[in-house]
Design an enzyme around this catalytic site. Structure first.
Site, PDB file in Angstrom:
ATOM      1  N   GLY A 212       0.824  -1.204   0.000  1.00 42.17           N
ATOM      2  CA  GLY A 212       0.000   0.000   0.000  1.00 42.17           C
ATOM      3  C   GLY A 212       0.856   1.251   0.000  1.00 42.17           C
ATOM      4  N   MET A 213       0.178   2.390  -0.028  1.00 40.85           N
ATOM      5  CA  MET A 213       0.880   3.679  -0.117  1.00 40.85           C
ATOM      6  C   MET A 213       1.868   3.856   1.051  1.00 40.85           C
ATOM      7  SD  MET A 213      -0.743   7.472  -0.395  1.00 40.85           S
ATOM      8  CE  MET A 213      -1.968   7.261   0.877  1.00 40.85           C
TER       9      MET A 213
ATOM     10  N   ILE B  27      -5.090 -10.588   6.254  1.00 38.71           N
ATOM     11  CA  ILE B  27      -5.171 -10.475   7.723  1.00 38.71           C
ATOM     12  C   ILE B  27      -6.497 -10.984   8.286  1.00 38.71           C
ATOM     13  CG2 ILE B  27      -3.451  -8.630   7.969  1.00 38.71           C
ATOM     14  CD1 ILE B  27      -5.918  -6.674   8.283  1.00 38.71           C
TER      15      ILE B  27
ATOM     16  N   ALA C 288      -5.372  -2.320   5.664  1.00 40.51           N
ATOM     17  CA  ALA C 288      -6.727  -1.878   6.012  1.00 40.51           C
ATOM     18  C   ALA C 288      -7.557  -1.778   4.742  1.00 40.51           C
ATOM     19  CB  ALA C 288      -6.683  -0.510   6.701  1.00 40.51           C
TER      20      ALA C 288
ATOM     21  N   THR D 111      -6.700   6.423  12.466  1.00 40.94           N
ATOM     22  CA  THR D 111      -7.155   7.533  11.638  1.00 40.94           C
ATOM     23  C   THR D 111      -7.836   8.654  12.429  1.00 40.94           C
ATOM     24  OG1 THR D 111      -8.808   8.065   9.935  1.00 40.94           O
ATOM     25  CG2 THR D 111      -9.232   6.098  11.220  1.00 40.94           C
ATOM     26  N   ASP D 112      -7.801   9.856  11.865  1.00 40.62           N
ATOM     27  CA  ASP D 112      -8.559  10.991  12.415  1.00 40.62           C
ATOM     28  C   ASP D 112     -10.066  10.721  12.354  1.00 40.62           C
ATOM     29  OD1 ASP D 112      -8.287  11.039   9.590  1.00 40.62           O
ATOM     30  OD2 ASP D 112      -8.811  13.153   9.488  1.00 40.62           O
TER      31      ASP D 112
ATOM     32  N   TYR E 233     -16.029   3.417   8.135  1.00 45.53           N
ATOM     33  CA  TYR E 233     -14.562   3.329   8.143  1.00 45.53           C
ATOM     34  C   TYR E 233     -14.022   3.692   9.526  1.00 45.53           C
ATOM     35  CZ  TYR E 233      -9.695   4.709   7.233  1.00 45.53           C
ATOM     36  OH  TYR E 233      -8.334   4.856   7.285  1.00 45.53           O
TER      37      TYR E 233
ATOM     38  N   TRP F 250      -5.116  12.342   6.128  1.00 48.87           N
ATOM     39  CA  TRP F 250      -4.885  12.937   4.811  1.00 48.87           C
ATOM     40  C   TRP F 250      -3.488  12.560   4.265  1.00 48.87           C
ATOM     41  CZ3 TRP F 250      -7.195  18.576   4.451  1.00 48.87           C
ATOM     42  CH2 TRP F 250      -8.487  18.580   4.975  1.00 48.87           C
TER      43      TRP F 250
HETATM   44  N1  NAP Z   1      -4.648   7.207   3.327  1.00 47.49           N
HETATM   45  C1  NAP Z   1      -5.007   8.004   4.337  1.00 47.49           C
HETATM   46  O1  NAP Z   1      -5.298   9.196   4.147  1.00 47.49           O
HETATM   47  C2  NAP Z   1      -5.054   7.469   5.746  1.00 47.49           C
HETATM   48  C3  NAP Z   1      -5.505   8.334   6.763  1.00 47.49           C
HETATM   49  C4  NAP Z   1      -5.548   7.849   8.074  1.00 47.49           C
HETATM   50  C5  NAP Z   1      -5.150   6.551   8.359  1.00 47.49           C
HETATM   51  N2  NAP Z   1      -4.743   5.732   7.339  1.00 47.49           N
HETATM   52  C6  NAP Z   1      -4.366   4.362   7.687  1.00 47.49           C
HETATM   53  O2  NAP Z   1      -3.041   4.149   7.233  1.00 47.49           O
HETATM   54  C7  NAP Z   1      -2.858   2.758   6.895  1.00 47.49           C
HETATM   55  C8  NAP Z   1      -2.224   2.643   5.525  1.00 47.49           C
HETATM   56  O3  NAP Z   1      -3.099   3.246   4.586  1.00 47.49           O
HETATM   57  P1  NAP Z   1      -2.706   3.533   3.069  1.00 47.49           P
HETATM   58  O4  NAP Z   1      -3.136   4.905   2.784  1.00 47.49           O
HETATM   59  O5  NAP Z   1      -1.312   3.097   2.789  1.00 47.49           O
HETATM   60  O6  NAP Z   1      -3.753   2.566   2.362  1.00 47.49           O
HETATM   61  P2  NAP Z   1      -3.584   1.566   1.139  1.00 47.49           P
HETATM   62  O7  NAP Z   1      -2.694   2.150   0.114  1.00 47.49           O
HETATM   63  O8  NAP Z   1      -4.982   1.191   0.768  1.00 47.49           O
HETATM   64  O9  NAP Z   1      -2.844   0.324   1.815  1.00 47.49           O
HETATM   65  C9  NAP Z   1      -3.505  -0.664   2.545  1.00 47.49           C
HETATM   66  C10 NAP Z   1      -3.009  -2.002   2.076  1.00 47.49           C
HETATM   67  O10 NAP Z   1      -3.695  -3.018   2.803  1.00 47.49           O
HETATM   68  C11 NAP Z   1      -4.073  -4.021   1.875  1.00 47.49           C
HETATM   69  N3  NAP Z   1      -5.178  -4.845   2.350  1.00 47.49           N
HETATM   70  C12 NAP Z   1      -6.507  -4.659   2.191  1.00 47.49           C
HETATM   71  N4  NAP Z   1      -7.186  -5.683   2.721  1.00 47.49           N
HETATM   72  C13 NAP Z   1      -6.270  -6.540   3.235  1.00 47.49           C
HETATM   73  C14 NAP Z   1      -6.347  -7.798   3.890  1.00 47.49           C
HETATM   74  N5  NAP Z   1      -7.532  -8.384   4.128  1.00 47.49           N
HETATM   75  N6  NAP Z   1      -5.209  -8.399   4.272  1.00 47.49           N
HETATM   76  C15 NAP Z   1      -4.010  -7.819   4.038  1.00 47.49           C
HETATM   77  N7  NAP Z   1      -3.863  -6.646   3.394  1.00 47.49           N
HETATM   78  C16 NAP Z   1      -4.986  -6.011   3.004  1.00 47.49           C
HETATM   79  C17 NAP Z   1      -4.439  -3.240   0.638  1.00 47.49           C
HETATM   80  O11 NAP Z   1      -4.518  -4.084  -0.488  1.00 47.49           O
HETATM   81  P3  NAP Z   1      -5.552  -3.671  -1.694  1.00 47.49           P
HETATM   82  O12 NAP Z   1      -5.085  -2.341  -2.187  1.00 47.49           O
HETATM   83  O13 NAP Z   1      -5.378  -4.798  -2.654  1.00 47.49           O
HETATM   84  O14 NAP Z   1      -6.907  -3.598  -1.053  1.00 47.49           O
HETATM   85  C18 NAP Z   1      -3.293  -2.237   0.586  1.00 47.49           C
HETATM   86  O15 NAP Z   1      -2.163  -2.777  -0.056  1.00 47.49           O
HETATM   87  C19 NAP Z   1      -4.243   2.130   7.017  1.00 47.49           C
HETATM   88  O16 NAP Z   1      -4.340   1.482   8.248  1.00 47.49           O
HETATM   89  C20 NAP Z   1      -5.202   3.310   6.998  1.00 47.49           C
HETATM   90  O17 NAP Z   1      -6.393   3.044   7.698  1.00 47.49           O
HETATM   91  C21 NAP Z   1      -4.677   6.157   6.051  1.00 47.49           C
END
Ligand code: NAP
Length: 295
Positions: free
Chosen positions: A10-11, A40, A63, A104-105, A128, A153
């Site tokens: 993921g990102m 997971i 997530a 998250t916020d 969410y 964000w």
């Molecule tokens: N992005 C934001 O603005 C933000 C803000 C606050 C908190 N967060 C938190 O930061 C963390 C990382 O977020 P991110 O932005 O990097 O999101 P992301 O790019 O969507 O990365 C999440 C990764 O988890 C994978 N995933 C989904 N379902 C899964 C499962 N059942 N088992 C294992 N892996 C799984 C996704 O795969 P797929 O892409 O194939 O689904 C993706 O590679 C998360 O916990 C998120 O809640 C993010």
């Protein structure tokens, strides 16, 4: 140390793995992608992978992050964000290793008019946020040695995020000769952008630390989505495309979002360790990296 990372494709997970790799042995896992396959939500598989790798710390980034998708499919959201995190927390408790959980916020309702601290009470207003809060509760209840790091964000030069969306939309307007069509962006939701690179470094710094607990981590300062988009466009030197502020009501989505979700880094402040750079500096760096990569 042996560090297991979930959501490593993921990102954020990608940058966490690169930030860790110089000092630690990393097991990068995700549901799909070029890494160890680990869903997971599959309890047996989680315990099997933990049993084999014997992690000494887990950084849990996986997530379901599609906020509107969570609203449409709450079962999936709870399966991944609540049960998936519960599986990780159970395995961490069983194998005796600390867990770093990224939250998250959106656990807050956005009705406060000053920044949320780690001591404010969460009250999520969408699926969410509620499913991520259930994940926090699992981690807190099952693992004494936990870090819960709330962020908001998140942006990076890769992955799906607001800064890249704005850059790509602006580019599209130019290529398609539609520069008379402005980008209309919500101006009445306030939060703090977070460069995934800064967050990844912070998460990595927690490996081996005994200072467990809840932390808020974003870049410093805050803005509206409109101000955020305006800075992205300005730093990219795009002056042909205008950014115009609109109200949330004029951009209907299936999900209620907090109007105000600025996270104060109160724990870091009190510890005298809050030295995170300003969001505009981080956005400037991201845009410059994006521009270089496009050349
Ligand atoms: N992005 C934001 O603005 C933000 C803000 C606050 C908190 N967060 C938190 O930061 C963390 C990382 O977020 P991110 O932005 O990097 O999101 P992301 O790019 O969507 O990365 C999440 C990764 O988890 C994978 N995933 C989904 N379902 C899964 C499962 N059942 N088992 C294992 N892996 C799984 C996704 O795969 P797929 O892409 O194939 O689904 C993706 O590679 C998360 O916990 C998120 O809640 C993010």
């Amino acid at each position: 140390m042996r560090v297991l990372v979930t959501g490593s494709c993921g990102m954020l997970g990608r940058l966490v793995c690169s930030s860790l790799s110089a000092e630690h042995t990393v097991l990068a896992t995700d549901i799909v992608g070029e890494c160890e396959q680990l869903d997971i939500s599959n309890t047996d598989r989680v315990f099997e992978v933990f049993g084999r790798f014997q992690p000494e710390t887990v950084i849990h980034c996986a997530a379901m992050t599609d906020v509107d998708g969570c609203e449409r499919d709450p079962d999936r959201a709870y399966l991944v964000n609540a049960i998936g995190t519960w599986n990780i927390a159970c395995a961490c408790a069983h194998f005796g290793c600390p867990v770093v959980y990224v939250s998250t916020d959106y656990v807050f309702d956005g009705t406060k008019d000053s920044p949320y601290t780690e001591f404010d009470k969460p009250n999520p207003i969408n699926v969410y946020g509620a499913s991520k809060l259930a994940g926090e509760e699992a981690v807190r209840d099952l693992c004494a040695k936990h870090f819960i790091v709330r962020t908001s964000w998140v942006i990076a030069p890769h992955g799906k995020n607001f800064a890249l969306t704005i850059l790509n939309l602006a580019k599209q307007r130019i290529v398609e000769n539609e520069t008379d069509k402005p980008l209309t962006i919500v101006a009445d939701q306030i939060g703090s952008p977070t460069y995934a690179k800064d967050l990844a470094q912070f998460l990595s710094s927690l490996v081996g630390s005994p200072l467990y607990g809840i932390y808020h981590f974003t870049n410093s300062g805050y803005c509206s989505w409109y101000e955020f988009a305006s800075k992205v466009i300005e730093f990219a030197g795009i002056d042909q495309v205008k950014v115009v502020p609109i109200k949330s009501e004029d951009w209907p989505t299936p999900t209620r979002r907090p109007k105000y979700s600025v996270l104060r880094h109160y724990r870091l402040e009190l510890l005298g360790r809050d030295n995170v750079r300003d969001w505009k500096e981080a956005v400037r760096e991201l845009v410059s990296e994006w521009t270089t990569a496009k050349q």
